[in-house]
Design an enzyme around this catalytic site. Structure first.
Site, PDB file in Angstrom:
ATOM      1  N   GLY A   1       0.759  -1.233   0.063  1.00  0.00           N
ATOM      2  CA  GLY A   1       0.186  -0.008  -0.037  1.00  0.00           C
ATOM      3  C   GLY A   1       0.793   1.188   0.011  1.00  0.00           C
TER       4      GLY A   1
ATOM      5  NE  ARG B   1       5.573  -2.121   4.553  1.00  0.00           N
ATOM      6  CZ  ARG B   1       4.363  -1.875   5.214  1.00  0.00           C
ATOM      7  NH1 ARG B   1       3.412  -2.669   4.828  1.00  0.00           N
ATOM      8  NH2 ARG B   1       4.436  -1.324   6.199  1.00  0.00           N
TER       9      ARG B   1
ATOM     10  NE  ARG C   1      -3.441  11.610  -8.302  1.00  0.00           N
ATOM     11  CZ  ARG C   1      -4.758  12.075  -7.903  1.00  0.00           C
ATOM     12  NH1 ARG C   1      -4.574  12.296  -6.571  1.00  0.00           N
ATOM     13  NH2 ARG C   1      -5.296  13.028  -8.681  1.00  0.00           N
TER      14      ARG C   1
ATOM     15  NE  ARG D   1      -3.891  -5.533   0.403  1.00  0.00           N
ATOM     16  CZ  ARG D   1      -3.272  -4.559   1.206  1.00  0.00           C
ATOM     17  NH1 ARG D   1      -2.334  -3.889   0.729  1.00  0.00           N
ATOM     18  NH2 ARG D   1      -3.537  -4.409   2.543  1.00  0.00           N
ATOM     19  CB  ILE D   2       3.196  -7.673  -0.156  1.00  0.00           C
ATOM     20  CG1 ILE D   2       3.695  -6.506  -1.128  1.00  0.00           C
ATOM     21  CG2 ILE D   2       3.291  -9.131  -1.096  1.00  0.00           C
ATOM     22  CD1 ILE D   2       5.330  -6.630  -1.182  1.00  0.00           C
TER      23      ILE D   2
ATOM     24  CB  SER E   1      -0.369  -4.143   7.497  1.00  0.00           C
ATOM     25  OG  SER E   1      -0.982  -2.978   7.211  1.00  0.00           O
TER      26      SER E   1
ATOM     27  CD  GLU F   1      -7.538  -6.507   2.164  1.00  0.00           C
ATOM     28  OE1 GLU F   1      -6.538  -6.004   1.389  1.00  0.00           O
ATOM     29  OE2 GLU F   1      -8.472  -6.614   1.727  1.00  0.00           O
ATOM     30  CG  MET F   2      -8.666  -1.062   4.771  1.00  0.00           C
ATOM     31  SD  MET F   2      -8.476   0.386   5.364  1.00  0.00           S
ATOM     32  CE  MET F   2     -10.089   1.085   4.995  1.00  0.00           C
TER      33      MET F   2
ATOM     34  CG  ASP G   1      -4.419  -3.944  13.740  1.00  0.00           C
ATOM     35  OD1 ASP G   1      -3.789  -3.570  12.599  1.00  0.00           O
ATOM     36  OD2 ASP G   1      -5.619  -4.117  13.795  1.00  0.00           O
TER      37      ASP G   1
ATOM     38  NE  ARG H   1       2.575  -0.826  10.258  1.00  0.00           N
ATOM     39  CZ  ARG H   1       2.219   0.045  11.171  1.00  0.00           C
ATOM     40  NH1 ARG H   1       1.609  -0.609  12.292  1.00  0.00           N
ATOM     41  NH2 ARG H   1       1.982   1.148  10.832  1.00  0.00           N
TER      42      ARG H   1
HETATM   43  N1  ADE Z   1      -4.810  -2.939   8.037  1.00  0.00           N
HETATM   44  C1  ADE Z   1      -4.099  -3.298   9.130  1.00  0.00           C
HETATM   45  N2  ADE Z   1      -4.778  -3.375  10.251  1.00  0.00           N
HETATM   46  C2  ADE Z   1      -6.189  -2.936   9.752  1.00  0.00           C
HETATM   47  C3  ADE Z   1      -7.296  -2.687  10.660  1.00  0.00           C
HETATM   48  N3  ADE Z   1      -7.348  -2.964  11.619  1.00  0.00           N
HETATM   49  N4  ADE Z   1      -8.476  -2.488   9.885  1.00  0.00           N
HETATM   50  C4  ADE Z   1      -8.429  -2.316   8.405  1.00  0.00           C
HETATM   51  N5  ADE Z   1      -7.319  -2.454   7.660  1.00  0.00           N
HETATM   52  C5  ADE Z   1      -5.868  -2.856   8.470  1.00  0.00           C
END
Ligand code: ADE
Length: 237
Positions: free
Chosen positions: A23, A27, A46, A90-91, A93, A183-184, A208, A221
């Site tokens: 992301g 990194r 960007r 994708r790598i 968190s 994740e997102m 987390d 991280r």
């Molecule tokens: N990426 C890492 N921790 C996350 C979380 N708690 N919620 C969404 N995306 C994350």
């Protein structure tokens, strides 16, 4: 059609067939600086840095995705559709929805569940689960095994929201949809791969834990996500 709106590359060949997508642009830079040789930077638009280089003599690119599905949706679409990219991994968190997962555990997404409208709006896909490429996942599992790195294969949650007013809702998502981490980005990436006939996968490191409230620092991280990177880099061709 190139350069595209968000990637400033004039010749397709500058980007490798396989692209790793963290992301965070820094990194991407860290991976290029630490692991790649013969590095060429191909994108600055960007500050979404992109690099191509060699890993153990084989070519690979690494480019940031930014945060969230709209962002990875743009970059992965352009890479797949206009730059001849075949594989995006994708790598990133993730947050864990179960106490069974520890900080720094490596997760391989079998599929992504999401309440996002990304796939419906982008291509009329109205289901809420999209699988990762089984071809890439088979390779990644074998690589991890060969490197002696334990991975957990999980259904993941791709969320549009990091800060929920009702924090406890994660428990329902775990219970009702079987997602063990959040994740997102992966759902949008997997969707783009599906509509464009390409391959996508997602490796995550637990940063987390929503149950135990354990948390990593950004410095930790940076250093400790190398297991995930080493697995993904072996896909260089
Ligand atoms: N990426 C890492 N921790 C996350 C979380 N708690 N919620 C969404 N995306 C994350």
């Amino acid at each position: 059609m190139i350069p595209t709106a968000h990637i400033e590359v004039k010749e397709q060949e500058i980007i490798a067939k396989t692209v790793l997508m963290p992301g965070d642009p820094l990194r991407a830079k860290f991976i290029a600086d630490t692991f790649l040789e013969n590095v060429e930077k191909f994108n600055n638009v960007r500050n979404i840095f992109g690099y191509t280089g060699t890993y153990k003599g084989r070519r690979i690119s690494v480019m940031a995705s930014g945060m969230g599905m709209p962002s990875i949706g743009i970059y992965s679409y352009e890479l797949f559709k206009f730059y001849g990219v075949e594989n995006i991994i994708r790598i990133g968190s993730c947050g864990a929805y179960t106490a069974d997962l520890n900080l720094y555990d490596v997760i391989l997404a079998s599929e992504a569940w999401s309440e996002s409208t990304y796939a419906k709006v982008q291509g009329g896909y109205d289901k809420d689960v999209i699988a990762a490429s089984s071809k890439l996942n088979d390779k990644l599992e074998k690589i991890a095994n060969d490197l002696g790195i334990k991975i957990h294969k999980e259904r993941i949650h791709s969320s549009d929201v990091f800060y929920r007013e009702n924090f406890e809702e994660y428990k329902d998502i775990y219970k009702n949809h079987g997602c063990t981490v959040v994740e997102m980005e992966a759902f949008a990436l997997f969707h783009n791969a599906k509509v464009l006939g390409k391959n996508a996968a997602c490796l995550l490191t637990v940063s987390d834990n929503l149950v135990t409230h354990e948390l990593t620092t950004s410095e930790e991280r940076q250093k400790s996500f190398t297991n995930m990177m080493k697995i993904a880099l072996e896909l260089a061709e």
